[in-house]
Design an enzyme around this catalytic site. Structure first.
Site, short mmCIF file in Angstrom:
data_model
loop_
_atom_site.label_atom_id
_atom_site.label_comp_id
_atom_site.label_asym_id
_atom_site.label_seq_id
_atom_site.Cartn_x
_atom_site.Cartn_y
_atom_site.Cartn_z
N HIS A 68 4.78 0.06 -0.06
CA HIS A 68 5.53 -0.76 0.88
C HIS A 68 4.65 -1.83 1.49
O HIS A 68 3.43 -1.79 1.37
CB HIS A 68 6.17 0.12 1.98
CG HIS A 68 5.19 1.00 2.71
ND1 HIS A 68 4.59 2.11 2.13
CD2 HIS A 68 4.70 0.94 3.96
CE1 HIS A 68 3.80 2.69 3.00
NE2 HIS A 68 3.84 1.99 4.12
N ARG B 122 7.84 -8.58 15.50
CA ARG B 122 8.23 -7.25 15.02
C ARG B 122 7.27 -6.23 15.61
O ARG B 122 6.04 -6.40 15.54
CB ARG B 122 8.21 -7.19 13.50
CG ARG B 122 8.67 -5.85 12.92
CD ARG B 122 8.75 -5.93 11.39
NE ARG B 122 9.38 -4.74 10.82
CZ ARG B 122 8.72 -3.63 10.48
NH1 ARG B 122 7.40 -3.58 10.61
NH2 ARG B 122 9.36 -2.59 10.00
N HIS C 126 0.85 -1.19 0.00
CA HIS C 126 0.00 0.00 0.00
C HIS C 126 0.88 1.24 0.00
O HIS C 126 2.10 1.16 0.21
CB HIS C 126 -0.90 0.04 1.24
CG HIS C 126 -0.13 0.15 2.53
ND1 HIS C 126 0.62 -0.90 3.06
CD2 HIS C 126 0.06 1.19 3.38
CE1 HIS C 126 1.19 -0.51 4.18
NE2 HIS C 126 0.88 0.76 4.39
N ASP D 172 0.83 5.26 1.86
CA ASP D 172 0.17 5.98 2.95
C ASP D 172 -0.51 7.22 2.38
O ASP D 172 0.11 7.96 1.61
CB ASP D 172 1.20 6.39 4.00
CG ASP D 172 1.83 5.20 4.70
OD1 ASP D 172 1.19 4.14 4.74
OD2 ASP D 172 2.97 5.33 5.19
#
Length: 339
Positions: A263, A273, A206, A208
């Site tokens: 990304h 993570r 996607h 941002d």
């Protein structure tokens, strides 16, 4: 945190995809904010990648450590306790489902509004147990990261020769700024090795939608960005630095000179993570148009005029991987892009 999972769960998860191994990008632009030439380096990075790393920043490491500890404390709660802070509206706790349009990932998260004038009931639920400690950690971290984001935007304004210098940063400083903050947790997935070369998507590809995003993560890998030629590359983690994403709004404001970076995050088989992202957005009524000072005499806008509210509303109706700006491009530009 050890997450109980099984192959039947994974095999029914639409976030499993077959991919070619991504290469590791060794040459990610690294910007020293104290460097007198930093504005030049930032300009080049925004044009080439829409993405760069920031080092020698002013965000205290103790702020980062404190917030990460608080985030892990929340994510380690029993599932029934975490679920009390969800489902997201869009603020609050989410688990696997990303948005309301069918996107899923190997992730759990907290999405918080950074505007104290807008209070979400789900946000209040998150802080019900230890409101002072958690909220204090969130607040001091966001304030420090916001200052850094504004510093970056003012360096961008310097590089683009935009006057006044705070043309971009004032949108984040505005008391009505529609910014938000996200804490992501990608649990380890031991069964990942049994997927025979397939990847488990933590957060799908996607861009941002906001002006700028400021990302910090722990030492676990997983972040990948897409280069101009469509090749996906892995970004080596650096828990002491920040990564900056150009957002869709900034792409429009520079009339396409900067490109918002596509990304994604892939799951890790052994380590969890944790990432923290500040999304710097303008006030809802702000018109998102190319800046006049950047337009040449014969240059036309590639985009229709729209407000941040209109774009945000449209983005929430889309899937993660959709090209959201396509609906706002002028037809002449769309024809040229097809050709």
């Amino acid at each position: 945190m050890v997450v109980q999972s099984n192959l039947s769960t994974l095999n029914h998860c639409s976030s499993i995809e077959t991919r070619k191994p991504a290469t590791v990008l060794d040459s990610i632009p690294s910007i020293n904010l104290k460097d007198p030439e930093s504005k030049t380096h930032i300009m080049k990075a925004c044009e080439e990648y829409g993405f760069f790393k920031v080092v020698n920043h002013s965000v205290p490491m103790e702020f980062i450590a404190k917030l990460e500890a608080q985030a892990l404390e929340f994510f380690n709660l029993p599932q029934s306790e975490k679920d009390k802070a969800g489902p997201p509206d869009p603020f609050g706790y989410g688990n696997k489902r990303i948005g309301s349009n069918g996107d899923v990932g190997w992730i759990e998260y907290l999405l918080l509004n950074t505007n104290p004038q807008v209070t979400s009931l789900k946000t209040l639920t998150v802080f019900r147990e230890n409101p002072e400690i958690f909220w204090s950690a969130v607040k001091e971290y966001i304030e420090a990261v916001k200052l850094m984001a504004c510093e970056v935007l003012e360096l961008i304004a310097d590089g683009l020769k935009i006057e006044p210098r705070d043309t971009l940063s004032k949108l984040l400083k505005d008391e009505n700024s529609d910014s938000c903050f996200r804490l992501n947790h990608y649990p380890p997935c031991p069964e990942l090795q049994a997927l025979s070369g397939r990847d488990l998507v933590g957060f799908g590809e996607h861009t941002d939608p906001q002006i700028i995003s400021v990302l910090r993560s722990n030492s676990t890998s997983g972040l990948q960005i897409c280069l101009k030629d469509g090749v996906w590359v892995s970004v080596p983690p650096d828990e002491t630095s920040f990564f900056i994403n150009v957002g869709d709004a900034l792409q429009v404001m520079t009339n396409g000179r900067f490109k918002s970076v596509r990304h994604r995050v892939l799951a890790n088989s052994h380590k969890s993570r944790v990432s923290m992202i500040y999304f710097g957005g303008p006030p809802l009524g702000e018109k998102i148009v190319p800046l006049t000072s950047l337009m040449g005499k014969q240059e036309e806008s590639l985009y229709k005029e729209f407000t941040w509210w209109e774009y945000k509303t449209s983005a929430y109706k889309s899937r993660l991987a959709d090209y959201r700006l396509g609906l706002f491009e002028k037809k002449t530009h769309q024809v040229q892009a097809i050709e």
